[in-house]
Enzyme design. Structure first.
Site, PDB file in Angstrom:
ATOM      1  N   CYS F  77       0.826  -1.242  -0.198  1.00  0.00           N
ATOM      2  CA  CYS F  77       0.097  -0.071  -0.024  1.00  0.00           C
ATOM      3  C   CYS F  77       0.837   1.320  -0.056  1.00  0.00           C
ATOM      4  O   CYS F  77       1.888   1.475   0.911  1.00  0.00           O
ATOM      5  CB  CYS F  77      -1.099  -0.049   1.162  1.00  0.00           C
ATOM      6  SG  CYS F  77      -1.828   1.590   1.410  1.00  0.00           S
ATOM      7  N   ILE F  78       0.689   2.066  -0.950  1.00  0.00           N
ATOM      8  CA  ILE F  78       1.589   3.280  -1.281  1.00  0.00           C
ATOM      9  C   ILE F  78       1.279   4.343   0.061  1.00  0.00           C
ATOM     10  O   ILE F  78       2.468   4.597   0.481  1.00  0.00           O
ATOM     11  CB  ILE F  78       1.363   3.873  -2.554  1.00  0.00           C
ATOM     12  CG1 ILE F  78       2.345   5.126  -2.761  1.00  0.00           C
ATOM     13  CG2 ILE F  78      -0.158   4.576  -2.569  1.00  0.00           C
ATOM     14  CD1 ILE F  78       2.570   5.364  -4.111  1.00  0.00           C
TER      15      ILE F  78
END
Lengths: 121, 119, 97, 121, 97, 119
Positions: F77-78
């Site tokens: 997840c960025i």
């Protein structure tokens, strides 16, 4: 996939002590764009995530609770909160920043069983 | 007095690092000497300069670097760091990587040693 | 000795352990999610009041404010980070996570 | 510092689910070289850290429990375990991999109060 | 629905929450530190037996072995990771951390 | 069947990543398709190639990379990664950084979605 999935986000953690509820909320905001059948449920310490009156300025932490208020704009309207969890913590529906439906344990059990996916945060 | 501090959790996931920072800041403002802050377990993740939080959020790593710039020894446990992908290449200003002997020395040299952790 | 407790008493047994091992009369400082235990009108209020018979209970103001806990149980002392430092000046600490 | 410090390591966490007891143990092994007055105490789930019969091969995790056995070689001989914590978990002194002295709660309280530093893991 | 529980029942209330919200008759799989709850002869044995009246309780073999928990409460079913996968094949899961 | 997995904790500190790995491995051995593993919260720290554990310990990052080499989509997840100092410069083979939409798509596409976390 032509069918719509039933996805439940279960918020069980208190805010600020840990980040789970905030990052869980971030995932819900994205999910809103996918036109799925999203249910958010607040149980145990998760009910604190939508408590009124938070002021994190002195603690030097980002206050993410206002973001819960925008859920409606994202067409996420199925918000439920566990009655027993609220009562044990001395909270009533008036103490909440969002219009979540207060439900009993049996209702939550039933809702969980209807889901395709339950994501705990 | 001489204070030592241990941080056992990483930034953002738990509040421990925030609490430790606020405590250290308040102690310094009261004139206490901080003999060191030891970052152990996931606490080592507080030391990576690659951290890039949202604009409207606090920058936990930068805050610690500022404490370091004021002369406080910020020690990152090498054994814990290696397990979690922290090394000198990503170390933010003000931190140094060293061994567990530093924890022992802080515990010996401090009048008060405070641990911030979770589970 | 000052006892720091930081986990919510609704999900963790840390406060119970603290109370079990702490010397009677010692100060206990609730920080982070543990401050939920300081709220009045909850299922834990009676338990907290019983703990307060044996210990002096403090709660960290900054963490109370962050969580919107304004109705603190009578007798629990609110301290800010400066007060936290003062408690540490007076007592050696340990932490129950 | 000419004086010897009294440092207590308090092990409260179960092994493998979290790393605290293992990394706490690593710190103790280094402390042994500093000729301080070290006490290790096992309370709550920390008593599981010195339970006999662990075999982590199937779980694919490193078994660190044998390291507790070398504490004596490091001149760390003050090992105590909380009687109540052991009994609640169905353990007796025979179940432990090290010769820790089984003590009651009052003794632990007294030991804690004597310390210069108490480090929880 | 299959309920995964991974925290030690001695320090966490996760198992209590699971039991509160899970549908009667559902399977509960204890993994990681939660497998300590499967040990016989402990202060929690009675509580576990009461839970077993309403739920089918499983414990993950690899985590039991890692912790040296050999004396498992009668009626708790040991499954390895392959059995874990089979439980997931049969039931949608959720996790109580 | 199609399985999706979420890992919410970093390596070593909690067992969650170990459990998720063992589960994924067993599921693949039984012939199931893994639509993806989503690394969220501290789970993103499982993806740094800088991890350098002791010789006699398992290498959690490498194990995941091996799963990735078998074609499993390992999504970091960025948003969570930026908070914790994980970016493309330190990303181990087999992982990719992407948005939370990937979590949603895994949840939609999987017949079973399993979360491994702690607290």
């Amino acid at each position: 996939m032509s069918d719509i999935s039933k996805i439940m986000i279960m918020m069980r953690k208190a805010p600020y002590g840990t980040i789970y509820s905030f990052e869980g909320l971030e995932s819900v905001l994205i999910m809103g764009a996918y036109e799925q059948d999203i249910t958010i449920i607040f149980v145990d310490d998760g009910v604190y995530s939508i408590k009124k009156g938070m002021d994190t300025s002195a603690a030097g932490i980002k206050d993410f609770s206002p973001t819960f208020r925008v859920l409606e704009m994202y067409d996420i309207e199925k918000l439920y909160v566990d009655k027993e969890s609220m009562e044990a913590r001395g909270l009533t529906a008036d103490d909440l920043i969002v219009g979540a439906e207060v439900v009993d344990t049996e209702t939550i059990t039933k809702l969980m069983e209807e889901q395709d996916v339950v994501l705990p945060f | 007095m001489k204070f030592g501090v241990m941080v056992q959790e990483g930034p953002y996931q738990h509040e421990s690092s925030d609490s430790a920072y606020q405590f250290v800041k308040a102690a310094m403002e009261k004139g206490h000497e901080i003999v060191g802050v030891f970052f152990y377990h996931d606490g080592v993740i507080n030391s990576t300069k690659l951290t890039d939080p949202q604009q409207d959020d606090r920058n936990i790593v930068k805050r610690w670097s500022e404490i370091g710039e004021k002369g406080v020894d910020l020690v990152v446990c090498i054994a814990a760091a290696k397990r979690r992908g922290i090394n000198d290449d990503v170390l933010a200003p003000g931190f140094r990587i060293s061994g567990l002997g530093q924890l022992t020395e802080m515990a010996i040299n401090a009048d008060r040693f405070v641990t911030f952790g979770a589970s | 000795m000052l006892h720091l407790v930081n986990r919510s008493p609704y999900v963790s047994t840390s406060l119970d352990s603290c109370v079990k091992f702490a010397k009677k009369g010692s100060p206990i400082l609730l920080i982070e999610d543990a401050v939920y235990g300081a709220m009045a009108g909850t299922a834990l209020e009676k338990k907290m009041e019983s703990i307060m018979k044996d210990f002096t209970v403090y709660a960290l103001k900054e963490d109370l404010l962050a969580r919107g806990v304004t109705n603190v149980i009578a007798g629990i002392k609110e301290v800010d980070y400066t007060g936290f430092v003062e408690l540490i000046e007076e007592h050696k600490p340990t932490t129950w996570t």
